[in-house]
Design a protein around this motif. Structure first.
Motif, PDB file in Angstrom:
ATOM      1  N   SER A   6       0.944  -1.153  -0.060  1.00  0.00           N
ATOM      2  CA  SER A   6      -0.188  -0.067   0.235  1.00  0.00           C
ATOM      3  C   SER A   6       0.900   1.068  -0.141  1.00  0.00           C
ATOM      4  CB  SER A   6      -1.000   0.081   1.149  1.00  0.00           C
ATOM      5  OG  SER A   6      -1.596   1.381   1.230  1.00  0.00           O
ATOM      6  N   GLU A   7       1.943   1.354   0.756  1.00  0.00           N
ATOM      7  CA  GLU A   7       2.805   2.430   1.041  1.00  0.00           C
ATOM      8  C   GLU A   7       3.599   2.474  -0.557  1.00  0.00           C
ATOM      9  OE1 GLU A   7       5.021   1.742   4.297  1.00  0.00           O
ATOM     10  OE2 GLU A   7       3.544   2.230   5.780  1.00  0.00           O
ATOM     11  N   ARG A  10       1.115   4.011  -2.994  1.00  0.00           N
ATOM     12  CA  ARG A  10       0.813   5.431  -2.827  1.00  0.00           C
ATOM     13  C   ARG A  10       2.202   6.212  -3.186  1.00  0.00           C
ATOM     14  NH1 ARG A  10      -2.677   8.724  -0.319  1.00  0.00           N
ATOM     15  NH2 ARG A  10      -4.093   7.127   0.148  1.00  0.00           N
ATOM     16  N   GLU A  14       0.838   8.747  -6.112  1.00  0.00           N
ATOM     17  CA  GLU A  14       0.586   9.974  -5.587  1.00  0.00           C
ATOM     18  C   GLU A  14       1.113  11.001  -6.272  1.00  0.00           C
ATOM     19  OE1 GLU A  14      -1.325  11.679  -1.475  1.00  0.00           O
ATOM     20  OE2 GLU A  14       0.616  10.738  -1.295  1.00  0.00           O
TER      21      GLU A  14
END
Length: 165
Positions: A6-7, A10, A14
């Motif tokens: 997930s990190e 992102r 992002e």
């Protein structure tokens, strides 16, 4: 999905979203039958339109194709907006929901359904609708008093422009 994935997703995605003056609200990897689905939710202060969603989808797809962030195997990429009954989790969400009716679950227990009037660094000023012909009342909620908050869909509310005419 592991926190690490997930990190990584992102961090990878992002910058592409923010370069288009949009906010990356949510990333979710889910299994749907035998397929994996990467769901990306984007938003902005003015909302998002289908052209913006398509542009972001193309940019994210190209970036994901050149990396191994999703690992081996096929997946579907879904890019969308938060939807009408979005959960409010960040200050910017509350700012975007000014003048909207929101159902709050309180940390101390109980719930309040009220219209957001203003938002500041500490919390919200609300208008709680009157019941059975009574006048609405004002209420202040600090952010730490809110456990969950979700925008409510209103089908019969008159637009402010209609009320002023």
């Amino acid at each position: 999905m592991s926190t690490t994935q997930s990190e990584r997703l992102r961090q990878l995605l992002e910058p592409l979203v923010t370069s288009q003056d949009l906010d990356l609200e949510e990333i979710e990897v889910a299994s749907v039958g035998r397929k994996r689905v990467l769901r990306v939710v984007i938003d902005s202060e003015d909302g998002v339109d289908l052209d913006q969603i398509a542009d972001v989808s193309r940019a994210l797809s190209a970036k994901l194709d050149e990396t191994d962030a999703m690992g081996e195997g096929e997946y579907d990429l879904e890019v969308g907006s938060p939807g009408a009954e979005r959960a409010l989790t960040e200050r910017r969400h509350y700012l975007r929901a000014v003048d909207r009716l929101v159902k709050f679950q309180l940390t101390e227990g109980g719930e309040v359904t009220a219209r957001i009037l203003t938002v500041d660094d500490e919390g919200l000023d609300l208008e709680v609708p009157g019941v059975k012909g009574r006048k609405p009342t004002s209420r202040r909620l600090a952010f730490d008093e809110i456990d969950k908050a979700r925008v409510q869909v209103e089908f019969n509310r008159k637009d402010k422009k209609e009320e002023e005419a």
